[in-house]
Design a protein around this motif. Sequence first.
Motif, short mmCIF file in Angstrom:
data_model
loop_
_atom_site.label_atom_id
_atom_site.label_comp_id
_atom_site.label_asym_id
_atom_site.label_seq_id
_atom_site.Cartn_x
_atom_site.Cartn_y
_atom_site.Cartn_z
N LYS A 80 10.85 35.42 -24.16
CA LYS A 80 10.74 35.33 -25.63
C LYS A 80 11.68 36.34 -26.30
O LYS A 80 12.35 36.02 -27.29
CB LYS A 80 9.30 35.59 -26.06
N TYR A 81 11.74 37.55 -25.78
CA TYR A 81 12.60 38.59 -26.33
C TYR A 81 14.07 38.15 -26.28
O TYR A 81 14.81 38.29 -27.26
CB TYR A 81 12.40 39.90 -25.56
N LEU A 82 14.49 37.60 -25.14
CA LEU A 82 15.87 37.16 -25.01
C LEU A 82 16.20 36.03 -25.98
O LEU A 82 17.28 36.01 -26.58
CB LEU A 82 16.16 36.73 -23.57
N ARG A 83 15.26 35.09 -26.16
CA ARG A 83 15.46 34.01 -27.13
C ARG A 83 15.63 34.57 -28.53
O ARG A 83 16.48 34.13 -29.30
CB ARG A 83 14.27 33.04 -27.10
N GLU A 84 14.79 35.54 -28.90
CA GLU A 84 14.87 36.14 -30.23
C GLU A 84 16.21 36.84 -30.44
O GLU A 84 16.82 36.74 -31.51
CB GLU A 84 13.73 37.13 -30.43
N LYS A 85 16.67 37.57 -29.42
CA LYS A 85 17.95 38.28 -29.55
C LYS A 85 19.11 37.30 -29.64
O LYS A 85 20.07 37.54 -30.38
CB LYS A 85 18.15 39.25 -28.37
N GLU A 86 19.05 36.19 -28.90
CA GLU A 86 20.10 35.18 -28.97
C GLU A 86 20.13 34.57 -30.37
O GLU A 86 21.20 34.37 -30.95
CB GLU A 86 19.85 34.09 -27.92
N HIS B 57 -6.51 35.08 -17.40
CA HIS B 57 -6.52 34.69 -15.99
C HIS B 57 -5.12 34.31 -15.49
O HIS B 57 -4.91 33.24 -14.92
CB HIS B 57 -7.50 33.54 -15.73
N VAL B 58 -4.17 35.18 -15.77
CA VAL B 58 -2.78 34.99 -15.33
C VAL B 58 -2.31 36.27 -14.65
O VAL B 58 -2.98 37.30 -14.70
CB VAL B 58 -1.84 34.66 -16.52
N SER B 59 -1.17 36.20 -14.04
CA SER B 59 -0.62 37.39 -13.36
C SER B 59 0.15 38.26 -14.34
O SER B 59 0.63 37.79 -15.38
CB SER B 59 0.32 36.95 -12.23
N LEU B 60 0.27 39.53 -13.98
CA LEU B 60 1.12 40.42 -14.78
C LEU B 60 2.55 39.92 -14.77
O LEU B 60 3.24 39.97 -15.78
CB LEU B 60 1.06 41.85 -14.23
N SER B 61 2.98 39.41 -13.63
CA SER B 61 4.34 38.89 -13.53
C SER B 61 4.59 37.79 -14.55
O SER B 61 5.64 37.75 -15.20
CB SER B 61 4.59 38.36 -12.12
N SER B 62 3.63 36.88 -14.73
CA SER B 62 3.83 35.80 -15.70
C SER B 62 3.88 36.36 -17.12
O SER B 62 4.65 35.87 -17.95
CB SER B 62 2.74 34.73 -15.56
N LEU B 63 3.07 37.37 -17.41
CA LEU B 63 3.12 38.00 -18.73
C LEU B 63 4.46 38.67 -18.97
O LEU B 63 5.05 38.54 -20.05
CB LEU B 63 1.99 39.01 -18.90
N TYR B 64 4.95 39.39 -17.97
CA TYR B 64 6.25 40.06 -18.10
C TYR B 64 7.36 39.02 -18.31
O TYR B 64 8.22 39.17 -19.19
CB TYR B 64 6.58 40.90 -16.87
N ASN B 65 7.34 37.96 -17.50
CA ASN B 65 8.38 36.93 -17.62
C ASN B 65 8.35 36.25 -18.97
O ASN B 65 9.39 36.02 -19.58
CB ASN B 65 8.23 35.90 -16.49
N GLU B 66 7.16 35.94 -19.45
CA GLU B 66 7.04 35.28 -20.75
C GLU B 66 7.55 36.19 -21.87
O GLU B 66 8.27 35.75 -22.76
CB GLU B 66 5.59 34.87 -21.00
N ALA B 67 7.17 37.45 -21.82
CA ALA B 67 7.58 38.39 -22.86
C ALA B 67 9.10 38.59 -22.86
O ALA B 67 9.73 38.60 -23.92
CB ALA B 67 6.87 39.73 -22.66
N ILE B 68 9.67 38.73 -21.69
CA ILE B 68 11.12 38.95 -21.59
C ILE B 68 11.87 37.70 -22.03
O ILE B 68 12.87 37.79 -22.75
CB ILE B 68 11.51 39.39 -20.17
#
Length: 85
Positions: A45-51, A32-43
């Motif tokens: 997390k990805y940026l944190r992992e790369k850092e 029950h969340v927006s696609l935008s929130s899923l995209y933002n969360e995934a990106i």
Amino acid sequence: MAQSYGKQTEKVTFNISVELKERLLALKNELHVSLSSLYNEAITKYLREKELEKWEKGVSMALKDSEYKALNKELGADGGSLHEY
């Protein structure tokens, strides 16, 4: 799962496979969340992992550097006492 990403936002368009989009839509409906929130969360997390990967690579490179190791040994040879400057 809701997260604040700041007040300034920008619309972004990108391509995604149909299969991945269907999986995202199913997750969106389940949570029950927006696609935008899923995209933002995934990106985010990805940026944190790369850092973290960059920091780990830097540490690995430093530990292979004999000059760094010698300086580290020299600076760490103070017995752990605190110094006031």
